[in-house]
Enzyme design. Structure first.
Site, short mmCIF file in Angstrom:
data_model
loop_
_atom_site.label_atom_id
_atom_site.label_comp_id
_atom_site.label_asym_id
_atom_site.label_seq_id
_atom_site.Cartn_x
_atom_site.Cartn_y
_atom_site.Cartn_z
N TYR A 118 55.75 40.93 37.56
CA TYR A 118 56.30 39.76 38.24
C TYR A 118 57.42 39.19 37.38
O TYR A 118 57.18 38.59 36.34
CB TYR A 118 55.19 38.75 38.45
CG TYR A 118 55.49 37.55 39.31
CD1 TYR A 118 56.70 37.38 39.97
CD2 TYR A 118 54.53 36.57 39.47
CE1 TYR A 118 56.94 36.28 40.76
CE2 TYR A 118 54.75 35.45 40.26
CZ TYR A 118 55.96 35.31 40.90
OH TYR A 118 56.19 34.21 41.67
N LYS A 138 57.63 42.58 41.51
CA LYS A 138 57.95 41.46 42.39
C LYS A 138 59.17 40.79 41.79
O LYS A 138 59.13 40.23 40.70
CB LYS A 138 56.79 40.48 42.51
CG LYS A 138 57.13 39.31 43.44
CD LYS A 138 56.03 38.26 43.50
CE LYS A 138 56.50 37.09 44.37
NZ LYS A 138 55.52 35.96 44.37
N VAL A 182 57.20 40.00 49.14
CA VAL A 182 56.05 39.11 48.93
C VAL A 182 56.55 37.72 49.30
O VAL A 182 57.32 37.12 48.55
CB VAL A 182 55.54 39.15 47.49
CG1 VAL A 182 54.38 38.16 47.32
CG2 VAL A 182 55.10 40.56 47.09
#
Length: 308
Positions: free
Chosen positions: A144, A172, A212
């Site tokens: 992330y 992400k 996402v």
């Protein structure tokens, strides 16, 4: 129209992922029944992946036990209809490993591991952190990259090196660095997921695996429809859907309140599971909630007219 060579196939955690809120009761306790109802709604509306205990899921203020209970409850609700990616990132490598093992035991399909925050480790230490987590468990990892919150960028060269680990499979991307993203996409097989709703189409068009989305808590079908249009070769429709989504993306994600706050306010106004936010976050006031509801209704009305 896309081809099999354009992006990882199949994506490791699906294409259309929602960064799900963590519902709480009015007293502030974990609302597992509400979480199951919300997860069921999202899966039924086309989300093939759910990210639990991420930024939108208030991971900094939920306990380790609550994180595991949430995974178990949502797995029971959605079965195999959606991949479950559990947020386990903390500022402490040892704690992150503990959460990773607990998420694996609870039934998660993958892990979302944010760059350690506050201590701002240099890139070699950052790389070692991710490798230690990946070595410790059997689940695939999505890294992330959100430097605005962590204070530390996962640099493109670091991501390229980490891509050689068999369990580091995805990113992400909240870096707001289109050049850096393209560099990693061109040099690795990492599956990229747009983590900023306004960039979903842009990143998908250059080879990202999907998204996402926080906004998907409220309109789970919108961005899935966008991906389907792009894959079918209808890029004009995909662009129109992305532009139309801005009517909700901006008040939810760029109006001064955290996305968790705006999402829970809007879900609550729509009678969907949400509950309060945990301190230090504070609930949206009546004015902000009214503006969010008006934006949602405007988007819904426009969608209905376009389908008529």
């Amino acid at each position: 129209m896309t081809t099999d060579d354009d992006r990882p196939s199949p994506p490791p955690f699906g294409r259309a992922l929602c960064a799900m809120v963590t519902p709480f009761t009015d007293s502030g306790a974990l609302d597992l029944d509400g979480a199951q109802r919300l997860a069921d709604r999202l899966a039924a509306a086309g989300c093939d992946g759910l990210v639990l205990s991420g930024t939108t899921g208030e991971s900094p203020t939920t306990t380790d036990a609550e994180k595991s209970e949430l995974v178990t409850a949502v797995r029971e609700a959605v079965g195999n209809r959606a991949a479950l990616v559990a947020g386990v990132g903390t500022a402490d490598t040892r704690h992150t490993v503990e959460l990773a093992l607990a998420a694996e035991k609870a039934g998660a399909d993958g892990l979302l591991v944010v760059a350690p925050y506050y201590s701002r480790p240099p890139q070699d230490a950052l790389e070692a952190h991710f490798r230690e987590v990946a070595d410790a468990c059997g689940l695939p990892l999505a890294l992330y990259d959100i430097p605005a919150r962590t204070g530390t960028r996962i640099e493109p060269d670091t991501l390229v090196r980490l891509a050689d680990h068999p369990r580091i499979v995805a990113v992400k991307d909240c870096s707001y660095d289109l050049l850096g993203t393209q560099k990693v996409l061109s040099r690795t097989d990492l599956a990229y997921y747009a983590g900023c709703d306004e960039q979903i189409l842009a990143l998908y068009a250059i080879g990202a695996a999907g998204y996402v989305s926080t906004v998907a808590n409220v309109v789970p079908e919108l961005f899935r429809t966008l991906l389907d249009a792009f894959d079918a070769g209808d890029t004009g429709r995909a662009a129109r859907l992305q532009r139309r989504a801005l009517a909700l993306i901006e008040p939810m994600m760029a109006a001064g309140l955290p996305g968790t706050v705006t999402t829970k306010a809007l879900l609550g106004a729509l009678g969907l599971p949400s509950g309060p936010v945990r301190a230090p976050l504070r609930a949206a006031d009546r004015k902000a909630t009214g503006e969010l509801l008006a934006a949602y209704r405007g988007l819904s009305s426009e969608a209905g007219q376009s389908q008529a």
